[in-house]
Write a protein that holds these residues in place. Structure first.
Motif, PDB file in Angstrom:
ATOM      1  N   LEU A  25       0.643  -1.289   0.206  1.00 43.39           N
ATOM      2  CA  LEU A  25       0.167  -0.345  -0.380  1.00 43.39           C
ATOM      3  C   LEU A  25       0.588   1.139  -0.041  1.00 43.39           C
ATOM      4  O   LEU A  25       0.686   2.356  -0.216  1.00 43.39           O
ATOM      5  CB  LEU A  25      -1.211   0.187   1.067  1.00 43.39           C
ATOM      6  N   PHE A  26       2.000   1.220   1.029  1.00 45.41           N
ATOM      7  CA  PHE A  26       2.886   2.175   0.588  1.00 45.41           C
ATOM      8  C   PHE A  26       3.763   2.726  -0.612  1.00 45.41           C
ATOM      9  O   PHE A  26       3.339   4.236  -1.085  1.00 45.41           O
ATOM     10  CB  PHE A  26       4.232   1.334   1.967  1.00 45.41           C
ATOM     11  N   ALA A 136      21.013   8.922   6.632  1.00 43.40           N
ATOM     12  CA  ALA A 136      22.402   8.470   5.805  1.00 43.40           C
ATOM     13  C   ALA A 136      22.518   6.409   6.601  1.00 43.40           C
ATOM     14  O   ALA A 136      22.793   6.088   5.603  1.00 43.40           O
ATOM     15  CB  ALA A 136      23.456   9.016   6.532  1.00 43.40           C
ATOM     16  N   PHE A 137      21.552   6.060   7.541  1.00 44.73           N
ATOM     17  CA  PHE A 137      21.175   5.360   7.842  1.00 44.73           C
ATOM     18  C   PHE A 137      20.199   4.342   7.086  1.00 44.73           C
ATOM     19  O   PHE A 137      20.373   3.590   6.729  1.00 44.73           O
ATOM     20  CB  PHE A 137      21.037   4.938   9.187  1.00 44.73           C
ATOM     21  N   MET A 138      19.206   5.594   6.682  1.00 41.35           N
ATOM     22  CA  MET A 138      17.786   5.365   6.597  1.00 41.35           C
ATOM     23  C   MET A 138      17.772   4.766   4.874  1.00 41.35           C
ATOM     24  O   MET A 138      16.868   3.913   4.276  1.00 41.35           O
ATOM     25  CB  MET A 138      16.657   5.883   6.346  1.00 41.35           C
ATOM     26  N   THR A 145      14.429   0.889   1.832  1.00 43.73           N
ATOM     27  CA  THR A 145      14.748   0.738   0.838  1.00 43.73           C
ATOM     28  C   THR A 145      13.281  -0.420   0.406  1.00 43.73           C
ATOM     29  O   THR A 145      12.739  -0.288  -0.900  1.00 43.73           O
ATOM     30  CB  THR A 145      16.019  -0.707   0.249  1.00 43.73           C
ATOM     31  N   LEU A 146      13.271  -1.351   0.895  1.00 44.59           N
ATOM     32  CA  LEU A 146      11.593  -1.903   0.337  1.00 44.59           C
ATOM     33  C   LEU A 146      10.690  -1.393   0.546  1.00 44.59           C
ATOM     34  O   LEU A 146       9.939  -1.391  -0.595  1.00 44.59           O
ATOM     35  CB  LEU A 146      11.739  -3.447   1.267  1.00 44.59           C
ATOM     36  N   ALA A 147      10.128  -0.517   1.212  1.00 47.59           N
ATOM     37  CA  ALA A 147       9.068  -0.154   1.241  1.00 47.59           C
ATOM     38  C   ALA A 147       9.159   1.329   0.807  1.00 47.59           C
ATOM     39  O   ALA A 147       7.798   1.661  -0.375  1.00 47.59           O
ATOM     40  CB  ALA A 147       8.997   1.384   2.526  1.00 47.59           C
ATOM     41  N   SER A 156      21.749   1.405  -2.423  1.00 50.32           N
ATOM     42  CA  SER A 156      20.661   0.921  -1.335  1.00 50.32           C
ATOM     43  C   SER A 156      20.062  -0.577  -1.592  1.00 50.32           C
ATOM     44  O   SER A 156      19.807  -1.355  -0.682  1.00 50.32           O
ATOM     45  CB  SER A 156      19.216   1.859  -1.448  1.00 50.32           C
ATOM     46  N   LEU A 157      19.940  -0.575  -2.866  1.00 55.17           N
ATOM     47  CA  LEU A 157      19.523  -2.152  -3.862  1.00 55.17           C
ATOM     48  C   LEU A 157      20.145  -2.551  -3.655  1.00 55.17           C
ATOM     49  O   LEU A 157      20.024  -4.023  -3.291  1.00 55.17           O
ATOM     50  CB  LEU A 157      18.976  -1.056  -5.268  1.00 55.17           C
TER      51      LEU A 157
END
Length: 255
Positions: A25-26, A136-138, A145-147, A156-157
């Motif tokens: 949904l996100f 920087a962490f997120m 990354t999934l969301a 990130s990927l």
């Protein structure tokens, strides 16, 4: 106890499906706050939200406070029953044949050393949050990354793919070595122990134990359970697998 043992996989599946729906949904822009449902989002979004003139969602505070405080009594049961990414890693680990996974088997001594990394990650995320630099962490958090998969950067990927691949061969790789919330829960567990809170632990009846090593072999957190009476290692996620594989009934219990 046996009922809880049999119910665990269904509890995990329930929360996994619910989390998957929320993430979907996100991604579809139907739900806009899915990551803030993560208990660690209070740290990730906390100071950052204030610096941007926002606020911490009350539900984030509630989830964080409830789950984190319960650690004092139930340890990291959240990891073993509820966490979406923990369950995903558990499912992935079942794909690879056992002999292939033996290649990356980590000794108990190395487990302790490498496991210290997650405390460094915890400290880094808290410091970054204080200075409003949580992104920087997120950018490397697998859940984020999934969301945000549609807008995720290349780095990130790549980090997500590497984490998932390692999870195929090293059971719960993220949970054991990198997860800052796991480190925080361990710290809270230690505080509970210092306060002498009567927590739930795995207990092994040594007078019944035949020292077969099945429990240690089955532990997804690579904890050495043999020759122990009470397992107070904070990394225990209360998955109850040690109880399930024990060949002698009532030798291992949840005290």
């Amino acid at each position: 106890m046996r009922l809880l043992l049999k119910s665990r996989k269904w509890i995990q599946l329930f929360f996994f499906i619910v989390s998957s729906i929320l993430i979907y949904l996100f991604i579809k822009n139907t739900l806009l706050i899915v990551h803030k449902l993560c208990p660690y989002s209070v740290v990730c979004f906390g100071t950052l939200s204030f610096k941007q003139g926002g606020y911490i969602y009350p539900i984030s505070l509630l989830i964080f406070a409830a789950l984190t405080m319960l650690v004092m009594w139930f340890g990291r049961a959240f990891c073993g029953f509820i966490c979406f990414f923990g369950t995903l890693q558990e499912y992935l680990y079942r794909i690879i044949p056992k002999n292939a996974k033996a290649v990356l088997k980590i000794s108990h001594s190395n487990e302790k050393s490498i496991g210290l990394i997650k405390y460094v990650v915890l400290g880094a995320t808290i410091i970054l949050s204080v200075f409003g630099l949580s992104k920087a962490f997120m950018n490397y958090c697998p859940i984020t990354t999934l969301a945000w998969i549609k807008n995720a950067g290349v780095s990130s990927l790549i980090f997500l793919v590497i984490t998932l691949i390692l999870s195929l061969f090293i059971e719960r790789f993220w949970c054991r070595f990198l997860c800052p919330y796991a480190a925080l829960m361990n710290v809270i567990s230690k505080i509970g122990k210092f306060l002498r809170i009567d927590a739930f632990y795995i207990k092994i009846e040594q007078n019944k134990c035949i020292d077969c090593g099945a429990c240690t072999e089955a532990c997804p957190m690579n904890i050495d359970l043999q020759h122990k009476v009470i397992i107070k290692n904070p990394n225990c996620i209360k998955c109850l697998k040690c109880i399930d594989v024990c060949p002698l009934k009532d030798t291992i219990k949840w005290r």
